[in-house]
Scaffold this motif. Structure first.
Motif, PDB file in Angstrom:
ATOM      1  N   LYS A 113      78.566  40.366  26.168  1.00 34.80           N
ATOM      2  CA  LYS A 113      78.565  39.818  27.469  1.00 34.80           C
ATOM      3  C   LYS A 113      79.231  40.712  28.370  1.00 34.80           C
ATOM      4  O   LYS A 113      80.199  40.460  29.311  1.00 34.80           O
ATOM      5  N   SER A 114      79.144  42.121  27.803  1.00 36.10           N
ATOM      6  CA  SER A 114      79.712  43.123  28.684  1.00 36.10           C
ATOM      7  C   SER A 114      79.774  43.185  30.129  1.00 36.10           C
ATOM      8  O   SER A 114      80.540  43.778  30.785  1.00 36.10           O
ATOM      9  N   LEU A 115      78.374  42.670  30.656  1.00 36.58           N
ATOM     10  CA  LEU A 115      78.004  43.151  31.807  1.00 36.58           C
ATOM     11  C   LEU A 115      77.785  41.834  32.662  1.00 36.58           C
ATOM     12  O   LEU A 115      78.084  41.328  33.675  1.00 36.58           O
TER      13      LEU A 115
ATOM     14  N   ARG B 211      71.184  51.382  36.765  1.00 35.29           N
ATOM     15  CA  ARG B 211      72.067  50.675  37.662  1.00 35.29           C
ATOM     16  C   ARG B 211      73.283  51.598  37.977  1.00 35.29           C
ATOM     17  O   ARG B 211      73.554  52.502  37.597  1.00 35.29           O
ATOM     18  N   LYS B 212      73.965  51.023  39.053  1.00 37.86           N
ATOM     19  CA  LYS B 212      74.997  51.712  39.442  1.00 37.86           C
ATOM     20  C   LYS B 212      76.347  51.626  38.733  1.00 37.86           C
ATOM     21  O   LYS B 212      76.351  50.687  38.133  1.00 37.86           O
ATOM     22  N   GLY B 213      76.844  52.690  38.235  1.00 37.88           N
ATOM     23  CA  GLY B 213      78.056  52.450  37.237  1.00 37.88           C
ATOM     24  C   GLY B 213      77.925  52.772  35.857  1.00 37.88           C
ATOM     25  O   GLY B 213      77.234  53.890  35.487  1.00 37.88           O
ATOM     26  N   GLU B 214      78.094  51.762  34.929  1.00 37.65           N
ATOM     27  CA  GLU B 214      78.057  52.058  33.459  1.00 37.65           C
ATOM     28  C   GLU B 214      76.497  52.006  33.219  1.00 37.65           C
ATOM     29  O   GLU B 214      75.582  51.464  33.758  1.00 37.65           O
ATOM     30  N   ARG B 215      76.226  53.039  32.325  1.00 34.47           N
ATOM     31  CA  ARG B 215      75.092  53.562  31.704  1.00 34.47           C
ATOM     32  C   ARG B 215      74.538  52.391  30.848  1.00 34.47           C
ATOM     33  O   ARG B 215      75.156  52.034  29.931  1.00 34.47           O
TER      34      ARG B 215
ATOM     35  N   LEU C 278      72.098  41.381  42.766  1.00 34.77           N
ATOM     36  CA  LEU C 278      71.864  41.070  43.983  1.00 34.77           C
ATOM     37  C   LEU C 278      73.016  41.981  44.791  1.00 34.77           C
ATOM     38  O   LEU C 278      72.704  42.747  46.065  1.00 34.77           O
ATOM     39  N   ARG C 279      74.383  41.710  44.389  1.00 34.44           N
ATOM     40  CA  ARG C 279      75.611  42.388  45.279  1.00 34.44           C
ATOM     41  C   ARG C 279      75.454  43.691  45.170  1.00 34.44           C
ATOM     42  O   ARG C 279      75.737  44.615  46.078  1.00 34.44           O
ATOM     43  N   ALA C 280      75.324  44.191  43.981  1.00 31.02           N
ATOM     44  CA  ALA C 280      75.328  45.819  43.630  1.00 31.02           C
ATOM     45  C   ALA C 280      74.402  46.529  44.407  1.00 31.02           C
ATOM     46  O   ALA C 280      74.529  47.524  44.843  1.00 31.02           O
ATOM     47  N   ASP C 281      72.984  46.028  44.183  1.00 27.52           N
ATOM     48  CA  ASP C 281      72.062  46.947  44.550  1.00 27.52           C
ATOM     49  C   ASP C 281      71.168  46.146  45.367  1.00 27.52           C
ATOM     50  O   ASP C 281      69.954  46.832  45.999  1.00 27.52           O
ATOM     51  N   GLY C 282      71.238  45.026  45.861  1.00 24.01           N
ATOM     52  CA  GLY C 282      70.365  44.292  46.988  1.00 24.01           C
ATOM     53  C   GLY C 282      69.258  43.772  46.209  1.00 24.01           C
ATOM     54  O   GLY C 282      68.777  43.964  44.978  1.00 24.01           O
ATOM     55  N   VAL C 283      68.409  43.186  47.092  1.00 25.67           N
ATOM     56  CA  VAL C 283      66.906  42.945  46.461  1.00 25.67           C
ATOM     57  C   VAL C 283      66.186  43.896  45.724  1.00 25.67           C
ATOM     58  O   VAL C 283      65.464  43.604  44.691  1.00 25.67           O
ATOM     59  N   THR C 284      66.274  45.164  46.349  1.00 19.93           N
ATOM     60  CA  THR C 284      65.401  46.097  45.526  1.00 19.93           C
ATOM     61  C   THR C 284      65.854  46.459  44.049  1.00 19.93           C
ATOM     62  O   THR C 284      65.336  47.129  43.147  1.00 19.93           O
ATOM     63  N   GLY C 285      67.444  46.046  43.929  1.00 21.27           N
ATOM     64  CA  GLY C 285      67.922  46.045  42.392  1.00 21.27           C
ATOM     65  C   GLY C 285      67.134  45.292  41.357  1.00 21.27           C
ATOM     66  O   GLY C 285      66.960  45.575  40.250  1.00 21.27           O
ATOM     67  N   LEU C 286      66.374  44.255  42.141  1.00 21.05           N
ATOM     68  CA  LEU C 286      65.872  43.135  41.097  1.00 21.05           C
ATOM     69  C   LEU C 286      64.617  43.566  40.940  1.00 21.05           C
ATOM     70  O   LEU C 286      63.572  42.979  39.947  1.00 21.05           O
ATOM     71  N   TYR C 287      64.068  44.683  41.439  1.00 18.72           N
ATOM     72  CA  TYR C 287      62.750  45.184  41.306  1.00 18.72           C
ATOM     73  C   TYR C 287      62.449  46.936  40.776  1.00 18.72           C
ATOM     74  O   TYR C 287      61.414  47.539  41.270  1.00 18.72           O
ATOM     75  N   ARG C 288      63.593  46.881  40.254  1.00 17.75           N
ATOM     76  CA  ARG C 288      63.462  48.547  39.647  1.00 17.75           C
ATOM     77  C   ARG C 288      62.399  48.490  38.717  1.00 17.75           C
ATOM     78  O   ARG C 288      62.311  47.728  37.804  1.00 17.75           O
ATOM     79  N   GLY C 289      61.770  49.520  38.849  1.00 21.29           N
ATOM     80  CA  GLY C 289      60.473  49.715  37.861  1.00 21.29           C
ATOM     81  C   GLY C 289      59.207  48.891  38.234  1.00 21.29           C
ATOM     82  O   GLY C 289      58.294  49.151  37.467  1.00 21.29           O
ATOM     83  N   PHE C 290      59.416  48.219  39.225  1.00 16.48           N
ATOM     84  CA  PHE C 290      58.188  47.435  39.823  1.00 16.48           C
ATOM     85  C   PHE C 290      56.890  48.065  40.171  1.00 16.48           C
ATOM     86  O   PHE C 290      55.813  47.868  39.690  1.00 16.48           O
TER      87      PHE C 290
END
Length: 209
Positions: free
Chosen positions: A51-53, A141-145, A65-77
């Motif tokens: 449960k690291s993230l 995602r922003k930050g950790e790979r 949602l906080r880190a990337d906004g709505v677009t973050g939920l649609y990466r690769g869509f």
């Protein structure tokens, strides 16, 4: 109690092809838009270490949602929408194969068994490479790979646009694994979907008959 079966079987020649393809794609797209964020969340929860993230579905939803906004939920869509082609190819292959097999056998069981298996073979051959690319994009995602590959940002520090990310991921997969990299899990997918499809359709026609 009256048995209300004897459902009419709609064959390929009975379909209004224009309506079938237009409405089929439109309905699938509407469903895809509504469920895609949860597909992305599920993929990240499966890949993360412990449960690291994220501590669960809701926690992942809020953090993305906080880190990337709505677009973050649609990466690769956008890439994932190309799997809509596989859905149409599935039905087209199924119906055309039934029509072809009908020249050799009038048994609905035989026609459905062969057509169902063939349809899944074609659909998975299209879907798997698209899913591989799409899932790698979900891991960005922003930050950790999170995944094996990391999309490089632009020199100005901004993220590169959607299809720029896609090209970058495709190059990295090719460089690391060659063409075989796009078919990771292909055999497992075939072993899952071909038997399922080959068995389901004969039962459908048995029930409808």
């Amino acid at each position: 109690m009256e048995d209300k079966r004897n459902i009419q079987i709609i064959e390929w020649e009975h379909l209004d092809k224009k309506k079938f393809y237009v409405f089929g794609v439109a309905m699938t797209m509407m469903i895809r838009v509504s469920v895609y964020p949860f597909t992305l969340i599920r993929t990240r929860l499966q890949v993360q270490k412990g449960k690291s993230l994220y501590h669960g579905t809701f926690d992942a939803f809020i953090k993305i949602l906080r880190a990337d906004g709505v677009t973050g939920l649609y990466r690769g869509f956008l890439v994932n929408t190309f799997t809509l082609i596989s859905g149409q190819c599935y039905v087209t292959t199924y119906e055309l194969t039934r029509k072809f097999v009908a020249d050799y056998s009038q048994s609905n069981t035989v026609k459905s068994l062969v057509a169902g298996g063939s349809a899944s073979l074609v659909a998975q051959s299209i879907t798997v490479p698209i899913d591989v690319v799409s899932q790698h994009l979900m891991m960005q995602r922003k930050g950790e790979r999170m995944g094996r590959f990391q999309v490089r940002g632009s020199p100005e520090g901004r993220g590169i646009v959607a299809f720029g990310q896609t090209k970058d991921i495709i190059r990295q997969i090719l460089r690391a694994d060659g063409l075989r990299g796009f078919y990771r899990g292909y055999v497992a997918s075939l072993l899952t979907y071909i038997p399922n499809s080959a068995v389901w359709w004969p039962f459908y026609h048995f029930y409808a008959g």
